[in-house]
Design a protein around this motif. Structure first.
Motif, PDB file in Angstrom:
ATOM      1  N   LYS A 147       0.820  -1.307   0.050  1.00 51.44           N
ATOM      2  CA  LYS A 147      -0.138  -0.172  -0.014  1.00 51.44           C
ATOM      3  C   LYS A 147       0.610   1.337   0.008  1.00 51.44           C
ATOM      4  O   LYS A 147       0.462   2.319  -0.449  1.00 51.44           O
ATOM      5  CB  LYS A 147      -0.938   0.103   1.098  1.00 51.44           C
ATOM      6  CG  LYS A 147      -0.137   0.005   2.547  1.00 51.44           C
ATOM      7  CD  LYS A 147      -1.485  -0.201   3.640  1.00 51.44           C
ATOM      8  CE  LYS A 147      -0.859  -0.589   4.867  1.00 51.44           C
ATOM      9  NZ  LYS A 147      -2.237  -0.515   6.183  1.00 51.44           N
ATOM     10  N   PHE A 148       1.966   1.073   0.290  1.00 53.74           N
ATOM     11  CA  PHE A 148       3.224   2.285   0.057  1.00 53.74           C
ATOM     12  C   PHE A 148       3.037   2.695  -1.137  1.00 53.74           C
ATOM     13  O   PHE A 148       3.154   3.836  -1.615  1.00 53.74           O
ATOM     14  CB  PHE A 148       4.289   1.974   1.080  1.00 53.74           C
ATOM     15  CG  PHE A 148       5.282   2.996   0.730  1.00 53.74           C
ATOM     16  CD1 PHE A 148       5.430   4.268   1.472  1.00 53.74           C
ATOM     17  CD2 PHE A 148       6.396   2.685  -0.116  1.00 53.74           C
ATOM     18  CE1 PHE A 148       6.475   4.935   1.274  1.00 53.74           C
ATOM     19  CE2 PHE A 148       7.422   3.578  -0.319  1.00 53.74           C
ATOM     20  CZ  PHE A 148       7.463   4.594   0.297  1.00 53.74           C
ATOM     21  N   PHE A 149       3.443   1.765  -1.676  1.00 56.02           N
ATOM     22  CA  PHE A 149       3.930   1.966  -3.234  1.00 56.02           C
ATOM     23  C   PHE A 149       2.402   2.411  -3.996  1.00 56.02           C
ATOM     24  O   PHE A 149       2.448   3.502  -4.954  1.00 56.02           O
ATOM     25  CB  PHE A 149       4.379   0.858  -3.946  1.00 56.02           C
ATOM     26  CG  PHE A 149       5.592   0.605  -3.527  1.00 56.02           C
ATOM     27  CD1 PHE A 149       6.769   1.428  -3.849  1.00 56.02           C
ATOM     28  CD2 PHE A 149       6.163  -0.442  -2.554  1.00 56.02           C
ATOM     29  CE1 PHE A 149       8.001   1.231  -3.308  1.00 56.02           C
ATOM     30  CE2 PHE A 149       7.279  -0.639  -2.170  1.00 56.02           C
ATOM     31  CZ  PHE A 149       8.195   0.124  -2.303  1.00 56.02           C
ATOM     32  N   ASP A 150       1.296   1.718  -3.614  1.00 53.85           N
ATOM     33  CA  ASP A 150       0.008   2.244  -4.417  1.00 53.85           C
ATOM     34  C   ASP A 150      -0.166   3.666  -4.145  1.00 53.85           C
ATOM     35  O   ASP A 150      -0.740   4.655  -5.135  1.00 53.85           O
ATOM     36  CB  ASP A 150      -1.056   1.381  -3.705  1.00 53.85           C
ATOM     37  CG  ASP A 150      -0.876  -0.229  -4.210  1.00 53.85           C
ATOM     38  OD1 ASP A 150      -0.203  -0.366  -4.954  1.00 53.85           O
ATOM     39  OD2 ASP A 150      -1.653  -0.914  -3.453  1.00 53.85           O
ATOM     40  N   GLU A 151      -0.038   3.932  -2.871  1.00 53.41           N
ATOM     41  CA  GLU A 151      -0.522   5.611  -2.511  1.00 53.41           C
ATOM     42  C   GLU A 151       0.472   6.431  -2.996  1.00 53.41           C
ATOM     43  O   GLU A 151       0.104   7.537  -3.443  1.00 53.41           O
ATOM     44  CB  GLU A 151      -0.244   5.498  -1.217  1.00 53.41           C
ATOM     45  CG  GLU A 151      -0.977   6.922  -0.326  1.00 53.41           C
ATOM     46  CD  GLU A 151      -2.289   7.232  -0.953  1.00 53.41           C
ATOM     47  OE1 GLU A 151      -2.779   8.264  -0.746  1.00 53.41           O
ATOM     48  OE2 GLU A 151      -3.245   6.457  -1.123  1.00 53.41           O
ATOM     49  N   LEU A 152       1.931   6.175  -3.102  1.00 55.28           N
ATOM     50  CA  LEU A 152       2.809   7.069  -3.616  1.00 55.28           C
ATOM     51  C   LEU A 152       2.689   7.139  -5.125  1.00 55.28           C
ATOM     52  O   LEU A 152       2.704   8.385  -5.505  1.00 55.28           O
ATOM     53  CB  LEU A 152       4.254   6.189  -3.269  1.00 55.28           C
ATOM     54  CG  LEU A 152       5.583   7.332  -3.789  1.00 55.28           C
ATOM     55  CD1 LEU A 152       5.494   8.528  -2.843  1.00 55.28           C
ATOM     56  CD2 LEU A 152       6.728   6.346  -3.529  1.00 55.28           C
ATOM     57  N   GLN A 153       2.694   6.161  -5.848  1.00 59.63           N
ATOM     58  CA  GLN A 153       2.311   6.336  -7.281  1.00 59.63           C
ATOM     59  C   GLN A 153       1.015   7.126  -7.562  1.00 59.63           C
ATOM     60  O   GLN A 153       0.969   7.846  -8.399  1.00 59.63           O
ATOM     61  CB  GLN A 153       2.028   4.786  -7.742  1.00 59.63           C
ATOM     62  CG  GLN A 153       2.232   4.952  -9.317  1.00 59.63           C
ATOM     63  CD  GLN A 153       2.516   3.361  -9.746  1.00 59.63           C
ATOM     64  OE1 GLN A 153       3.661   3.288 -10.153  1.00 59.63           O
ATOM     65  NE2 GLN A 153       1.692   2.644  -9.801  1.00 59.63           N
TER      66      GLN A 153
END
Length: 448
Positions: A245-251
């Motif tokens: 979810k870190f990468f989902d939100e960052l992207q």
């Protein structure tokens, strides 16, 4: 001292360092820069696969791979042959001013390999720091914005632009101000030590949402941010693996505000995590990818791969005399072939074998706080107390020294973690030896 006769395992035959190694260390200290960081007095004379030998005949198992560089192992015969073959034709011509075919061939391979799809363009340089410098300049040039976001714990290099993005150790920045302007740092998704006192189950990705909830409203206009620089697995910071979810939100944040996403795959790329690039584990589709270290099995080479519509700068805007050296390029082509044929899969398989045992360490050893990793990019963290998570850097350093004495080469990462980044040719027997040796070192250091 160990007495095994197996050539694929360590054998220590002298006190360490031995007399020949000690003499070289003393000569080194007299003439080379004291800024180099040496954790213990290992001197290499030759290497093959995951085994390295010092001048006194002591044999070590290398779990560093030259800091995640010799992906195909030391002196892989196919890489050596590629280097020899190219060196007999020509060694340098400067791709900045002239053309040669293997430089084109490598760019074509990289453009197809990086995650994200679509047309790509490639700039070849000499190192990870140079790949990041290129990405930083390109992001500014393409967006006409002058700010960048990076993460606490990050390491992107020591040249001035890359150093401005780096936030790993004060020693790396102290005395070099003013640094490159416009770099802003936020907490990384370091779940074991969450900056917001959350757990993976309860977090709301505060480490990314801080951008829109706080920074973009107060001190950092998003319209001025060119790029976010992120390591898919944080290297120098302690081999930290964020949740999906870190990468989902960052992207999502980057796309909402037209901010470029730069994946620093310098340490995590080229098969190390059991995928060609660590970004692939998370479905990350970066606009720009920085590559180096394992790309050429030990020869100096860096690459910055960007969406084609971004890399439209004018001739002379960015160049490198030595970047894309034809010998390094030939080594890279051989390296990629080996990675695709067998070594990416081996990294996934042997890494899983090691993690299956290492995941038990926090229950088995009271001073191991956390174990994390992907493929053969594995880290574990030493603490004084598992409940308080108080860091144990002295214990970490003692384990590193004990491992050296037993013929195992490892290095620290972050304030109190140990990183394991062996050549991707590591065998099951070598992995088992490494685990058994590390367990013995942890037990011995904990008693001390």
């Amino acid at each position: 001292m160990s007495t095994t006769t197996r050539q694929d395992l360590p054998r220590i035959v002298t006190e360490l360092p031995g007399p020949k190694a000690k003499a070289i260390v003393e000569r080194d200290h007299a003439v080379l820069s004291p800024s180099y960081t040496r954790s213990y007095p290992f001197v290499i004379e030759r290497g093959e696969g995951a085994i390295v030998v010092d001048p006194d005949g002591n044999r070590f198992l290398d779990l560093n791979a030259g800091i995640a560089v010799v992906a195909t192992g030391h002196c892989h015969p196919r890489v050596v042959e590629a280097i020899r073959r190219q060196a007999e034709r020509f060694i340098h011509m400067s791709g900045t001013d002239f053309y040669y075919e293997n430089m084109v061939a490598l760019a074509e391979r990289l453009a197809k390999l990086v995650p994200g799809g679509g047309p790509r363009r490639v700039f070849l340089s000499n190192s990870g720091a140079e790949a990041i410098e290129c990405a930083l300049k390109l992001a500014r040039y393409a967006t006409r914005r002058d700010k960048s976001i990076a993460f606490l714990g990050a390491f992107h290099g020591r040249t001035m632009g890359a150093l401005s993005l780096t936030a790993s150790k004060t020693a790396q920045r102290e005395g070099f101000a003013p640094l490159f302007p416009g770099a802003v740092h936020i907490p990384y998704a370091y779940c074991y030590r969450c900056a917001y006192n959350r757990t993976p189950d309860t977090c709301n990705v505060e480490c990314v949402r801080v951008l829109e909830q706080d920074l973009f409203r107060t001190i950092l206009p998003p319209s001025e941010v060119a790029a976010v620089f992120v390591e898919p697995v944080q290297g120098e910071g302690g081999y930290v693996v964020p949740p999906q979810k870190f990468f989902d939100e960052l992207q999502a944040v980057c796309r909402r505000h037209g901010i470029l996403l730069v994946a620093d795959e310098v340490q995590s790329g080229m098969g190390r995590t059991g995928r060609m690039f660590a970004s692939e584990h998370f479905g990350l589709e970066p606009d720009i990818v920085a590559i180096a270290k394992g790309i050429a099995s030990g020869l100096p080479l860096g690459a910055t791969v960007a969406r084609a519509e971004l890399m439209t700068w004018k001739p002379g805007a960015h160049a490198s005399t030595f970047g894309g050296n034809p010998v390094s390029v030939e080594a890279a082509l051989a390296t990629i072939e080996l990675l695709e044929q067998e070594l990416v899969d081996n990294a996934a398989r042997i890494g899983a074998r090691m993690m299956a045992r290492m995941r038990e360490w926090p229950q088995k050893f009271r001073h191991v706080g956390d174990v994390r990793g992907l493929g053969l990019m594995i880290g574990f963290e030493l603490v004084k107390d598992q409940a308080t998570k108080e860091r144990a850097p002295e214990l970490r350093d003692r384990i590193v020294d004990l491992a050296f004495e037993k013929g195992l080469l490892i290095l620290g990462a972050g304030p109190n973690s140990i990183r394991l980044a062996p050549p991707l040719v590591l065998t099951a027997d070598q992995a088992d030896f490494a685990i058994e040796t590390l367990e013995a070192c942890i037990e011995e250091a904990s008693r001390g």
